[in-house]
Each structure stands twice: as C-alpha cells, then as structure tokens.
Design a protein around this motif. Sequence first.
Motif, PDB file in Angstrom:
ATOM      1  N   HIS A  73       0.815  -1.213   0.000  1.00 19.47           N
ATOM      2  CA  HIS A  73       0.000   0.000   0.000  1.00 19.47           C
ATOM      3  C   HIS A  73       0.852   1.268   0.000  1.00 19.47           C
ATOM      4  CE1 HIS A  73      -4.096  -1.632   0.478  1.00 19.47           C
ATOM      5  NE2 HIS A  73      -3.510  -2.625   1.106  1.00 19.47           N
ATOM      6  N   GLU A  99      -5.920   7.429   3.158  1.00 21.02           N
ATOM      7  CA  GLU A  99      -6.694   6.328   2.588  1.00 21.02           C
ATOM      8  C   GLU A  99      -5.844   5.077   2.454  1.00 21.02           C
ATOM      9  OE1 GLU A  99      -8.896   6.998  -0.900  1.00 21.02           O
ATOM     10  OE2 GLU A  99      -9.976   8.747  -0.137  1.00 21.02           O
ATOM     11  N   ARG A 100      -4.601   5.223   2.015  1.00 21.07           N
ATOM     12  CA  ARG A 100      -3.734   4.056   1.876  1.00 21.07           C
ATOM     13  C   ARG A 100      -3.394   3.454   3.231  1.00 21.07           C
ATOM     14  NH1 ARG A 100       1.232   5.258  -0.240  1.00 21.07           N
ATOM     15  NH2 ARG A 100       0.954   7.513  -0.304  1.00 21.07           N
ATOM     16  N   ALA A 137      -6.581   1.636   4.427  1.00 24.15           N
ATOM     17  CA  ALA A 137      -6.771   0.425   3.636  1.00 24.15           C
ATOM     18  C   ALA A 137      -5.772  -0.653   4.062  1.00 24.15           C
ATOM     19  CB  ALA A 137      -6.632   0.730   2.148  1.00 24.15           C
ATOM     20  N   PRO A 193     -14.877  -0.797  -1.381  1.00 22.95           N
ATOM     21  CA  PRO A 193     -14.443  -0.104  -0.168  1.00 22.95           C
ATOM     22  C   PRO A 193     -15.099   1.251   0.033  1.00 22.95           C
ATOM     23  CG  PRO A 193     -12.577  -1.091  -1.303  1.00 22.95           C
ATOM     24  CD  PRO A 193     -13.772  -1.248  -2.203  1.00 22.95           C
TER      25      PRO A 193
END
Length: 205
Positions: free
Chosen positions: A59, A86-87, A90, A197
Amino acid sequence: MDVGQQHHLDRTTGHRRDAAVLFADLSGFTELVESVEPEIVYQVVRPLMDDLVDIARRHGGEIQQVLGDGFMCVFGLHTTRGDEAERAVAAGLELVAAGGARLGRPSVHAGVETGEIYVTASWPPAGYGVWGRPVNLAARLCDLAGPGELQIGPRAFAQVRRRFGPARAARTRLKGLTAPVLTHRISPQRVPQHTEPDHAMIDAA
C-alpha cells in the motif's frame, strides 16, 4: 569540515511534512510468549509479521521499525500524493484481517493518524526517525484497538470518511493525552463483502 562533523550534521538535520502513520501489533503476544517455547513463538509470529510487512509495503508504507510483535510505518514519507490517509487505513484494514483464530494466527490490532511530522535520519537498522503528535497518537490508537480492529484518529478519519464513512464518533481518553480524542473504530467484519471499499461502514468506538 571533517567526516565526524559532517556525520553529526546529517544526524541532526531534518524536515517537516504531512504524512500518515500506522502502528500494528499482535494481540495476545505476551500470553503466547508465556505459554509456549520461544521456537514455537517464532514459528507462529514470523510468517504473520512477514505478511503484515508485505501488506503495508504494497500500500506504499515505509517501515520505520519492526518489533517482536508489531511495527510502525509511514505513508507519504518522501512523496505526497494526497491519498496517504486512505492508503494507511486500507492497509490497516487488510492487516487486521490477516490475523485471527479463524486463520490459526494471533489477532492483529492497528491505529492510524495523519498530520505534520518531523523526519530525521536515524541510527541503524532504522532508515529514518519520525517525530510528532501523529506518531504518538497512532501508537495510542493501536493500543486502544481490540483484536481484529483498526482505530482511526480525527484527522485521518476526516480525510477518509468519504471512502469509509459514515460513522458515529466517540471522545476517548488516551494515555498521556490531557484532552479526549475523537476516535473511530473499524473492523473488517463490518465491511459488507459485496460492496466496494467506498461503501464500507465504520462503527465508532
């Protein structure tokens, strides 16, 4: 300037930047260490830690340190893309999904926060040092998270709520912080398997 002086300067200079910080730890690690031989601890933990590190790197996270039962990594250490939070979230979701009794592994818990950090050179084997409130808060959020959970700080959640929201917020007192912090708890079990997602639901702490 002699080599010693140059080395000293390299170790004390740094720069600020906005980044996302992710901490991940194994739940029940102390109990595992106390209950089985160290060789068994290694056989159980090493494959899981290898998988967790691979997930974080996939990621775009850069590992700052790996301990016996967890690690810290940073997203946006060198290049700002605008999706660091966000990464990190996630990656955190995938990390906590990688452990658990159903997989015959220790559970994983994690914490994420974003903000301005101070980046410096570090001593081996770590490649860099990271200092600042987001680092401390992400560590406290990781401590707060239960097995199979990811705790998200207020700044990180504000950046990812469109993808992972909506959520009910809770003000939580964290160790060492004078004021309560707005925290959000997310668990992979809460994410509908048939959705993308962007529609994942967060259950606040």
